[in-house]
Enzyme design. Structure first.
Site, PDB file in Angstrom:
ATOM      1  N   ASP A 101       0.817  -1.217   0.000  1.00 60.71           N
ATOM      2  CA  ASP A 101       0.000   0.000   0.000  1.00 60.71           C
ATOM      3  C   ASP A 101       0.853   1.271   0.000  1.00 60.71           C
ATOM      4  OD1 ASP A 101       0.672  -0.799   2.632  1.00 60.71           O
ATOM      5  OD2 ASP A 101      -0.949   0.386   3.519  1.00 60.71           O
ATOM      6  N   ASP A 144       4.759   3.605   8.111  1.00 62.53           N
ATOM      7  CA  ASP A 144       3.853   3.100   9.124  1.00 62.53           C
ATOM      8  C   ASP A 144       4.662   2.844  10.383  1.00 62.53           C
ATOM      9  OD1 ASP A 144       2.007   3.025   7.086  1.00 62.53           O
ATOM     10  OD2 ASP A 144       1.929   0.867   6.918  1.00 62.53           O
ATOM     11  N   HIS A 172      -3.403   7.512   6.318  1.00 62.66           N
ATOM     12  CA  HIS A 172      -3.319   6.055   6.481  1.00 62.66           C
ATOM     13  C   HIS A 172      -4.418   5.571   7.443  1.00 62.66           C
ATOM     14  CE1 HIS A 172      -1.414   2.060   7.246  1.00 62.66           C
ATOM     15  NE2 HIS A 172      -0.818   2.274   6.073  1.00 62.66           N
TER      16      HIS A 172
END
Ligand SMILES: [Zn+2]
Ligand SMILES: [Zn+2]
Length: 322
Positions: free
Chosen positions: A81, A226, A284
């Site tokens: 992603d 992330d 996100h």
């Protein structure tokens, strides 16, 4: 700040000092209402991209930004992603007959990954792709008057957060003070503004510090995704104008978030508050959460100047004055 400008003219965009455009703000898989991770920073006519999830180039075509202005792309990690849109985007730049080099910054393995795409003829770029693998915390990219540094984040695989810092600008020129000291209008003003001393007709010397205000800070930005909360997040975000931070889960879901190597809106807000950031933009967002107001309010209880980004949102920033 400009939000949800569907399409502003490129000429207008060129006049804005700094602009963030969110191309994808969801996590996991692309959805019609939220594409996966990517945003751009437009500054002084050049475009810098952070992450490039699937279909990023489609999102780019819906924005006011032009792929031809791309100078560098920063990839945080190899989860799909964040990177699956890169081959398509580079393929399209080739179809556009790009010739200028493109810098690609990312985790270890990026050179091998790119070589495999070439070997299988998935990509055959018409321009040099200069790959910089991040091999430790520190500077990874320098361009004109700014530097990007990387720090390791705490995720399930090797992941890097980025911090972009512009050089300080000279202080504001005080015309009145210069005149009072007897400096005539003209070239001497320019010399003083560029930091040089000048000698007047009567032999006296005027130094720049006599007519310039304090140096003005350059723009600072950090991108943390992330990650679960970690020291690097705080170091990256220290004193930034804007912190772009992942918020896969809403406040209250910390246990689940951390178990999966992610953050909540409250985690991101604590990072922004403790690092004394000026603004926090959450991205996100897990596709399963649709109540953005709840995500936003969970963060605002801790850090007031927070917004949840939506696809194609644009945020503009003026460089700080002192
Ligand atoms: Zn992700
Ligand atoms: Zn990930």
């Amino acid at each position: 700040m400009v939000r949800r400008c569907d399409r502003i003219s490129y000429a207008l965009a060129r006049n804005m000092s700094l602009q963030l455009t969110f191309l994808g703000t969801g996590s996991g898989k692309p959805m019609p209402h939220r594409n996966v991770s990517s945003f751009t920073l437009f500054r002084d006519g050049e475009l810098f991209m952070f992450d490039c999830g699937e279909a990023t180039q489609i999102q780019l075509s819906k924005s006011a930004m032009k792929p031809g202005a791309l100078e560098a792309i920063f990839i945080t990690h190899f989860h799909g992603d964040h990177v699956n849109g890169l081959p398509g985007l580079i393929g399209s730049l080739t179809l556009n007959q790009r010739e200028r080099p493109l810098d690609l910054i990312g985790p270890s393995g990026m050179k091998e990954w790119f070589a495999k795409l070439r070997q299988l003829s998935i990509l055959w770029p018409s321009f040099p792709v200069r790959i910089h693998e991040v091999d430790g915390p520190g500077p990874v990219y320098e361009h004109d008057n700014f530097t990007v540094t990387a720090r390791p984040l705490k995720h399930r695989i090797e992941t890097w957060g980025y911090r972009l810092v512009e050089e300080e600008r000279p202080g504001r020129f005080d015309v009145g003070a210069a005149r009072e000291l007897g400096v005539p209008s003209g070239p001497m003003f320019g010399e003083l503004q560029s930091g040089e001393s000048v000698t007047l007709d009567d032999g006296s010397v005027v130094d720049p510090h006599e007519v310039l205000g304090p140096a003005r800070p350059g723009f600072k930005m950090a991108y943390c995704a992330d990650t679960q909360p970690c020291d690097s997040c705080g170091e990256l975000a220290e004193d930034v104008d804007v912190l772009v931070h992942e918020s896969t889960y809403p406040a209250g879901e910390e246990e689940l978030a951390h178990e999966r190597g992610h953050s909540t809106a409250a985690d991101a807000a604590r990072c922004a508050r403790d690092a004394e950031a000026r603004k926090l933009i959450l991205t996100h967002i897990s596709q399963r959460y649709t109540r953005l107001d709840q995500i936003e309010s969970g963060a605002r209880e801790i850090f007031e100047d927070t917004e949840v980004a939506e696809d194609l949102d644009e945020f503009t920033f003026d460089r700080r004055e002192v």
